[in-house]
Structure formats: C-alpha cells, structure tokens
Design an enzyme around this catalytic site. Structure first.
Site, PDB file in Angstrom:
ATOM      1  N   LYS A   1      -1.528 -12.272  14.804  1.00  0.00           N
ATOM      2  CA  LYS A   1      -1.910 -10.859  14.769  1.00  0.00           C
ATOM      3  C   LYS A   1      -1.217 -10.155  13.607  1.00  0.00           C
ATOM      4  O   LYS A   1      -0.300 -10.705  12.990  1.00  0.00           O
ATOM      5  CB  LYS A   1      -1.555 -10.192  16.089  1.00  0.00           C
ATOM      6  CG  LYS A   1      -0.069 -10.167  16.409  1.00  0.00           C
ATOM      7  CD  LYS A   1       0.191  -9.562  17.776  1.00  0.00           C
ATOM      8  CE  LYS A   1       1.684  -9.534  18.084  1.00  0.00           C
ATOM      9  NZ  LYS A   1       1.970  -8.918  19.404  1.00  0.00           N
TER      10      LYS A   1
ATOM     11  N   TYR B   1      18.168  11.242  -2.168  1.00  0.00           N
ATOM     12  CA  TYR B   1      17.801  12.486  -1.490  1.00  0.00           C
ATOM     13  C   TYR B   1      18.888  12.950  -0.531  1.00  0.00           C
ATOM     14  O   TYR B   1      19.485  12.154   0.200  1.00  0.00           O
ATOM     15  CB  TYR B   1      16.497  12.302  -0.715  1.00  0.00           C
ATOM     16  CG  TYR B   1      15.261  12.342  -1.595  1.00  0.00           C
ATOM     17  CD1 TYR B   1      14.914  13.500  -2.282  1.00  0.00           C
ATOM     18  CD2 TYR B   1      14.453  11.223  -1.717  1.00  0.00           C
ATOM     19  CE1 TYR B   1      13.773  13.530  -3.080  1.00  0.00           C
ATOM     20  CE2 TYR B   1      13.317  11.246  -2.509  1.00  0.00           C
ATOM     21  CZ  TYR B   1      12.980  12.402  -3.198  1.00  0.00           C
ATOM     22  OH  TYR B   1      11.866  12.434  -3.993  1.00  0.00           O
TER      23      TYR B   1
END
Length: 382
Positions: free
Chosen positions: A41, A262
C-alpha cells in the site's frame, strides 16, 4: 535501462531491490510453515509499486495487500494475473463492488453493510468472488466490532460471499510486553474456532517477531520489507532498502550567538559553518528534523561523519552544522545521506520527531528514484 530521459535532481532516493527481496525471503522463512504476503500500500511505502511489486513477486511473494481500490487496480497492472490481491480498507462506499470482482481484487469485508453489498453482487452474477473477513480485535478502526456481529452477518448472507481469509490487525505489536497483544490473540483464536475452515492472518511486521508467534496461515509484513525495524527495542534484523541523499547548495560561517532558520529556533554556541541542503518539508522532510535551542534533532552523514540538522526545515531547504568537517569535505554539490546504510531510518525518524513509516511514505516527488539490483547488474532511473 529505462527509456525515460535523465532528469537531474538535488535529492535522490536509491532503492536496492535485492535488499527488498532478501527482506521478504527472511520474513517468509520466519512465517513457515505459514506463508508470508507483502503489503504494498501507499505506493509500496513510498518506494514505487511499479518496481517493488515485480521484485517481490520474483522473490516468491504471491499474496499482496493494498489499502484502497485505486491501489488494487494499480497493483493489478504491475503484477502477474496469478497474484492474489486483498484490499484492506474493504468495499468503499462509493465504489461498485463489481469493480473489485472484475479485477480479481479481494476486499477485506468489515461490516454487515459491506457483506450485504458483496453478497448482492454474487446473487446478480450467479457466482461468488473471494474476499476476506475483517474482525476488529481492539484497533477500533475497521472490521466487524465483535465476533457475535460477524457470526450474525454471516448467518444472514455468508454463504454467498466466498470468504477465503479471516484477518485482524494488531494494535501494539511493536511493544512486545503490551498486554493488549495477548488479549487480541485470544479474541482472534476464538474467531478461528468459529470459522475453522478459513485461513487466518493476524501478524504484521512486528507481530511476526512476538514470542507468541501469531503468524497463523498468512503473515502481512509491510514496513519491515522496506528496511524498517520490526523490533524497535532491539537491533534491526532487516536490510536497508531506501537511501536518501541530498546535495549541498551553499555553505556559510556564522558567529556565536547568531541564529538559523525560521523563528530563530537554533542559536550557534560557537563560530559555526552551516551547509544548506536542497530538501525541505515539501519533499517530506519533517519540519522538526532540525535541532533547536530546546532539543536535539536528526543527524545526517556527510563525508563519512554525522552532522546535526539545525533550525526549522523550510519548504525547500534545510541546514546542517558542518563545523567539524574539513571545508573541502562539505562544499556545494557534495551529497549528504539522510538515511540508508549509514543512518538508520528509524533513528533519523525518531530524532525528527516522527516514525519511519511517515518518512518513507512522505518521500516527495521531486526526489529522483534510482533502482538497482546488483544480482542482475541492472540500474533504472525514474
């Protein structure tokens, strides 16, 4: 070799298909006398279903598990027609059950409503198609909520559904001492006694390594196939499959007391040399992978030495502290390994504040994928 033109990219995921095959073979031996399937998957956990599926088939896998109908259709394109493919999420509400049967996809049926829809399909077509019965033994996610509910639904329409597998899913198999493991095994054993003719499947990757060995007839490894550690408290028994390398774009010196990234989350405690690398959270890098003043972060390898990521990762970039490397060892164009043979995937993930599953399945599309199989002396780029 692939006919697709080579497209340079600053980040590359190199995938060892031989290691993938070896991991499946190791798990298949562990599953004996039962069998081992392969969970493919999420695009084979991010490494590419189109390459992983055939490699696993060549290794000997014959039973595959996907999550969604769309994934099942993709797997059917890439695997031989003889491959058995189960769809773990069951019959999707807006999907036509005939699409599953037409493409030989076996839904893991987990409710009376799904069971009714599947039996109605059999009535319309005059024959049954294989499916799995999914019993919830503690996950509270998908599956019949109790054995009584399953038995009641089967009594009403079970003869028409063609079930060929009974399955459930572990909640906490990666923690061997968690008492819920024994509780789930007991519940699943009761279901097996109620449906003695159905092959049984409970163990995921970590479940295969529990002392109780609840492998039954068919194991469903996923993460371990791709190099993840199914035994987090012990040494990883699996070979690494995916290696992520990223190029340095620029380096600079900053003085003690200056910050990086940041919100100025990391402050240099000494004069430091920083290397800016061409990968960020748009590429699947966890935003918190870098160290801050309050916590350590992940470490990557440049020129054979571990270097910490520092500051918050931005959308397209992250920064490593390379102060302790010779300047010529960490210049523009030099590649850093984020995980692979030199940096354990689970170690990188845990230091980044996440899990290896998320790191693998989040690998961005901007990374070039390069597949190789030393045994076959082949190399492909995608």
């Amino acid at each position: 070799m692939s006919d697709a033109p080579f497209e340079p990219a600053p980040g590359c995921v190199t995938i060892d298909l031989d290691a993938l095959a070896d991991n499946w073979l190791r798990l298949a031996r562990r599953a004996a006398p039962g069998r081992s399937g392969a969970v493919v998957k999420a695009d084979a956990y991010g490494i590419g279903l189109d390459k992983a599926g055939p490699a696993l088939w060549s290794a000997g896998a014959r039973v595959f598990f996907v999550a969604q109908l769309a994934e099942g259709l993709a797997a059917r394109r890439f695997l031989p027609k003889e491959a058995v493919i189960y769809v773990l999420n069951g019959l999707e509400k807006d999907a036509d059950p005939a699409d599953y049967a037409r493409n030989a996809l076996r839904p893991a049926i987990g409710s009376a409503e799904e069971l009714q829809r599947w039996s109605e399909l059999a009535a319309r077509h005059g024959h049954t198609s294989p499916s799995a019965l999914h019993l919830d033994t503690g996950m509270s996610r998908l599956g019949f909520e109790s054995l009584a509910a399953l038995k009641d639904a089967m009594a009403r329409c079970g003869a028409a559904i063609g079930a060929d597998l009974l399955m459930s899913h572990f909640v906490s198999a990666e923690i061997p001492g968690d008492p819920i493991n024994a509780e789930q095994i007991a519940l699943f054993d009761a279901a097996r006694a109620a449906f003695p003719d159905l092959p049984a499947s409970l163990a995921n990757s970590s479940g295969m390594f529990l002392a109780a060995q609840p492998i039954y007839d068919l194991a469903r490894p996923g993460y371990a196939l791709y190099g993840g550690n199914p035994t987090p408290a012990a040494r990883n028994p699996m070979r690494p499959v995916a290696t992520l390398t990223v190029a340095i774009q620029q380096t600079r010196w900053i003085e003690a007391g200056e910050t990086c990234g940041y919100n100025a989350q990391w402050t240099a405690r000494r004069r430091s040399r920083l290397a800016t690398l061409l990968a960020g959270y748009a590429d699947g890098l966890p935003r918190g992978a870098g160290a801050s003043d309050a916590k350590p972060g992940a470490e990557i390898v440049i020129a054979g030495r571990r270097c910490p990521l520092v500051g918050r990762a931005s959308m397209d970039l992250c920064v490593a502290d390379v102060t302790d490397l010779p300047e010529e060892a960490a210049g523009p164009g030099v590649r850093a390994e984020f995980f692979g043979a030199a940096v354990d995937l689970d170690d990188f993930a845990s230091r980044s504040g996440t899990i290896g599953y998320q790191v693998l399945t989040g690998l961005g599309r901007r990374y070039r994928r390069e597949y190789f199989s030393p045994r076959l002396a082949t190399r492909q780029e995608a």
